[in-house]
Design an enzyme around this catalytic site. Structure first.
Site, PDB file in Angstrom:
ATOM      1  N   TYR A  12      69.819 -24.234  47.359  1.00  0.00           N
ATOM      2  CA  TYR A  12      70.183 -25.654  47.266  1.00  0.00           C
ATOM      3  C   TYR A  12      71.626 -25.910  47.713  1.00  0.00           C
ATOM      4  O   TYR A  12      71.869 -26.705  48.631  1.00  0.00           O
ATOM      5  CB  TYR A  12      69.948 -26.091  45.817  1.00  0.00           C
ATOM      6  CG  TYR A  12      70.515 -27.429  45.403  1.00  0.00           C
ATOM      7  CD1 TYR A  12      70.359 -28.571  46.196  1.00  0.00           C
ATOM      8  CD2 TYR A  12      71.184 -27.550  44.184  1.00  0.00           C
ATOM      9  CE1 TYR A  12      70.865 -29.794  45.777  1.00  0.00           C
ATOM     10  CE2 TYR A  12      71.684 -28.777  43.762  1.00  0.00           C
ATOM     11  CZ  TYR A  12      71.531 -29.888  44.569  1.00  0.00           C
ATOM     12  OH  TYR A  12      72.030 -31.092  44.142  1.00  0.00           O
ATOM     13  N   TYR A 142      73.025 -15.762  31.347  1.00  0.00           N
ATOM     14  CA  TYR A 142      73.401 -16.354  32.647  1.00  0.00           C
ATOM     15  C   TYR A 142      74.906 -16.599  32.700  1.00  0.00           C
ATOM     16  O   TYR A 142      75.599 -16.141  33.622  1.00  0.00           O
ATOM     17  CB  TYR A 142      72.635 -17.670  32.872  1.00  0.00           C
ATOM     18  CG  TYR A 142      73.242 -18.511  33.962  1.00  0.00           C
ATOM     19  CD1 TYR A 142      73.211 -18.075  35.284  1.00  0.00           C
ATOM     20  CD2 TYR A 142      73.896 -19.710  33.667  1.00  0.00           C
ATOM     21  CE1 TYR A 142      73.807 -18.827  36.292  1.00  0.00           C
ATOM     22  CE2 TYR A 142      74.483 -20.467  34.670  1.00  0.00           C
ATOM     23  CZ  TYR A 142      74.445 -20.015  35.973  1.00  0.00           C
ATOM     24  OH  TYR A 142      75.051 -20.747  36.957  1.00  0.00           O
ATOM     25  N   ARG A 222      76.490 -34.996  30.469  1.00  0.00           N
ATOM     26  CA  ARG A 222      76.892 -34.030  31.491  1.00  0.00           C
ATOM     27  C   ARG A 222      77.697 -34.721  32.582  1.00  0.00           C
ATOM     28  O   ARG A 222      77.606 -35.936  32.782  1.00  0.00           O
ATOM     29  CB  ARG A 222      75.652 -33.392  32.151  1.00  0.00           C
ATOM     30  CG  ARG A 222      74.813 -32.530  31.213  1.00  0.00           C
ATOM     31  CD  ARG A 222      75.533 -31.264  30.801  1.00  0.00           C
ATOM     32  NE  ARG A 222      74.738 -30.412  29.945  1.00  0.00           N
ATOM     33  CZ  ARG A 222      74.648 -30.536  28.622  1.00  0.00           C
ATOM     34  NH1 ARG A 222      75.294 -31.509  27.995  1.00  0.00           N
ATOM     35  NH2 ARG A 222      73.922 -29.684  27.926  1.00  0.00           N
ATOM     36  N   ARG A 283      66.804 -28.626  23.520  1.00  0.00           N
ATOM     37  CA  ARG A 283      66.564 -27.354  24.199  1.00  0.00           C
ATOM     38  C   ARG A 283      67.616 -26.367  23.686  1.00  0.00           C
ATOM     39  O   ARG A 283      68.798 -26.715  23.605  1.00  0.00           O
ATOM     40  CB  ARG A 283      66.701 -27.567  25.714  1.00  0.00           C
ATOM     41  CG  ARG A 283      66.378 -26.363  26.550  1.00  0.00           C
ATOM     42  CD  ARG A 283      66.299 -26.714  28.031  1.00  0.00           C
ATOM     43  NE  ARG A 283      67.577 -27.174  28.584  1.00  0.00           N
ATOM     44  CZ  ARG A 283      67.747 -27.559  29.855  1.00  0.00           C
ATOM     45  NH1 ARG A 283      66.726 -27.570  30.690  1.00  0.00           N
ATOM     46  NH2 ARG A 283      68.928 -27.967  30.279  1.00  0.00           N
TER      47      ARG A 283
HETATM   48  N1  UDP Z   1      67.438 -32.522  30.034  1.00  0.00           N
HETATM   49  C1  UDP Z   1      66.415 -33.264  29.442  1.00  0.00           C
HETATM   50  N2  UDP Z   1      65.146 -33.106  29.907  1.00  0.00           N
HETATM   51  C2  UDP Z   1      64.828 -32.249  30.918  1.00  0.00           C
HETATM   52  C3  UDP Z   1      65.869 -31.490  31.518  1.00  0.00           C
HETATM   53  C4  UDP Z   1      67.152 -31.660  31.045  1.00  0.00           C
HETATM   54  O1  UDP Z   1      66.654 -34.053  28.523  1.00  0.00           O
HETATM   55  O2  UDP Z   1      63.643 -32.140  31.268  1.00  0.00           O
HETATM   56  C5  UDP Z   1      68.823 -32.696  29.566  1.00  0.00           C
HETATM   57  C6  UDP Z   1      69.499 -31.419  29.055  1.00  0.00           C
HETATM   58  O3  UDP Z   1      69.214 -31.233  27.681  1.00  0.00           O
HETATM   59  C7  UDP Z   1      70.966 -31.725  29.333  1.00  0.00           C
HETATM   60  C8  UDP Z   1      70.922 -32.560  30.607  1.00  0.00           C
HETATM   61  O4  UDP Z   1      69.595 -33.085  30.669  1.00  0.00           O
HETATM   62  O5  UDP Z   1      71.520 -32.530  28.304  1.00  0.00           O
HETATM   63  C9  UDP Z   1      71.200 -31.780  31.874  1.00  0.00           C
HETATM   64  O6  UDP Z   1      70.351 -30.649  31.901  1.00  0.00           O
HETATM   65  P1  UDP Z   1      70.200 -29.757  33.212  1.00  0.00           P
HETATM   66  O7  UDP Z   1      69.140 -28.734  32.943  1.00  0.00           O
HETATM   67  O8  UDP Z   1      70.023 -30.625  34.414  1.00  0.00           O
HETATM   68  O9  UDP Z   1      71.609 -29.057  33.384  1.00  0.00           O
HETATM   69  P2  UDP Z   1      72.462 -28.115  32.381  1.00  0.00           P
HETATM   70  O10 UDP Z   1      73.531 -29.002  31.824  1.00  0.00           O
HETATM   71  O11 UDP Z   1      71.535 -27.572  31.359  1.00  0.00           O
HETATM   72  O12 UDP Z   1      73.020 -27.077  33.297  1.00  0.00           O
END
Ligand code: UDP
Length: 326
Positions: A12, A142, A222, A283
């Site tokens: 990407y 990670y 974020r 999550r």
């Molecule tokens: N998120 C969500 N639903 C999803 C995927 C992500 O609510 O299906 C939320 C996640 O909990 C975080 C934000 O979106 O608060 C960004 O998540 P992402 O996986 O894009 O990036 P990360 O910050 O985990 O690297």
């Protein structure tokens, strides 16, 4: 003309990097990728070498065949959840693979390297926005692999006069402004592409992971940074090393946080659809708020993000999503 090796250039961010390097007209670009997650058709120009970081002999041949002036290293596994289940896969590919690359580099003239790091090296934030002085306590394998590589780079820098810059991405998002490239992760775990897949009908809905966070609307916040702007920072960082700057690290974000609900609302406006949502639980391992302080990058690299606006980021990602479903 300088020759640049883009490791992971079929992915990407790497494929966007290849495009932006070629667009300057100043670089001969070579992509190394094992195509485990990347796509051959995402490499829009330059040379392509199919290879794996586990293959030290192959790396030696590659570095002997070309005289690289710089290396940009994107190749890594990036799924937090998978890294908790299969840490060995992450330590092997990300850490051991990078060690092979670095050993090959230092035996071929030690050209400077730009390394894709991550906000995940900070772990649970102790304060926001997060600057480069923030303590680093990664909370998943990670993030630990990236943290380890930052330390390995520092040691190689001292021992072998290797120059490096670590770029810690916050939430890479958006797609090529010209619509040619974008995110195609399998499986997709990132918020914006998932939201847009729910908008286009490729998914039935988007699940919001938790609405009980200590944030104004209860959902996670974020800092979304456009993939184009991230790539520009790599170019600036490389130029700075060529000009003799010291090795360092920069946090890359826009400095503005958006909640999951704000992302969905913006996507509703951009797409003209009402994205079906389901309320889910948190999550594991997701901090409430991750926002970058990128003052250092703006001052030292003269980095000026062109696409900081969330609507623009989502508009570009939507262009890409519509192309995928065509
Ligand atoms: N998120 C969500 N639903 C999803 C995927 C992500 O609510 O299906 C939320 C996640 O909990 C975080 C934000 O979106 O608060 C960004 O998540 P992402 O996986 O894009 O990036 P990360 O910050 O985990 O690297």
């Amino acid at each position: 003309m300088k020759t640049i090796l883009v490791v992971g250039g079929a992915g990407y961010i790497g494929s966007q990097m290849v495009k932006q390097l070629l667009a300057t007209g100043n670089y001969h670009v070579v992509t190394l990728d094992n195509l485990s997650h990347g796509y051959r058709d995402a490499i829009i120009g330059g040379d392509f070498v199919l290879g794996d970081l586990a293959d030290r002999t192959g790396l030696d041949h590659l570095l002997a065949d070309y005289q690289f002036d710089g290396i940009i290293h994107f190749a890594s596994f990036i799924e937090v959840g998978e890294s908790m289940q299969q840490p060995g896969k992450y330590y092997q590919n990300n850490v051991a693979g990078t060690l092979n690359l670095l050993d090959a580099i230092i035996s071929h003239g030690a050209p400077p390297i730009i390394f894709s790091s991550t906000a995940a090296i900070f772990g649970e934030p102790q304060y926001t926005p997060i600057d480069e002085q923030h303590p680093t306590q990664p909370i998943n394998p990670y993030g630990k692999t990236k943290w380890m590589i930052e330390h390995i780079l520092a040691d190689y820098g001292r021992a072998h006069q290797l120059k490096f810059t670590c770029l810690r991405y916050f939430n890479a998002a958006g797609a090529d402004p010209e619509g040619q490239l974008g995110e195609r992760h399998q499986p997709e775990t990132h918020l914006i592409p998932l939201v847009l897949q729910a908008a286009s009908g490729r998914r039935s809905h988007l699940t919001i992971f938790g609405q009980d966070y200590d944030t104004p609307d209860g959902t996670g916040i974020r800092d979304y940074i456009h993939v184009y702007d991230l790539c520009q920072a790599h170019l600036l960082a490389l130029e700075q090393l060529w000009q003799g700057a010291d090795s360092t690290a920069y946090n890359l974000g826009n400095g503005t946080g958006f909640s999951v609900k704000q992302v969905i609302e913006t996507a509703n406006l951009v797409t003209g659809n009402t994205i079906p949502i389901v309320m889910g639980t948190r999550r594991k391992g997701d901090p409430a708020r991750l926002v970058a302080d990128s003052t250092h990058a703006k001052l030292k690299l003269n980095w000026q993000p062109q696409y900081a606006d969330l609507t623009t980021i989502i508009t570009h990602a939507w262009q890409w999503e519509q192309q995928l479903i065509r």
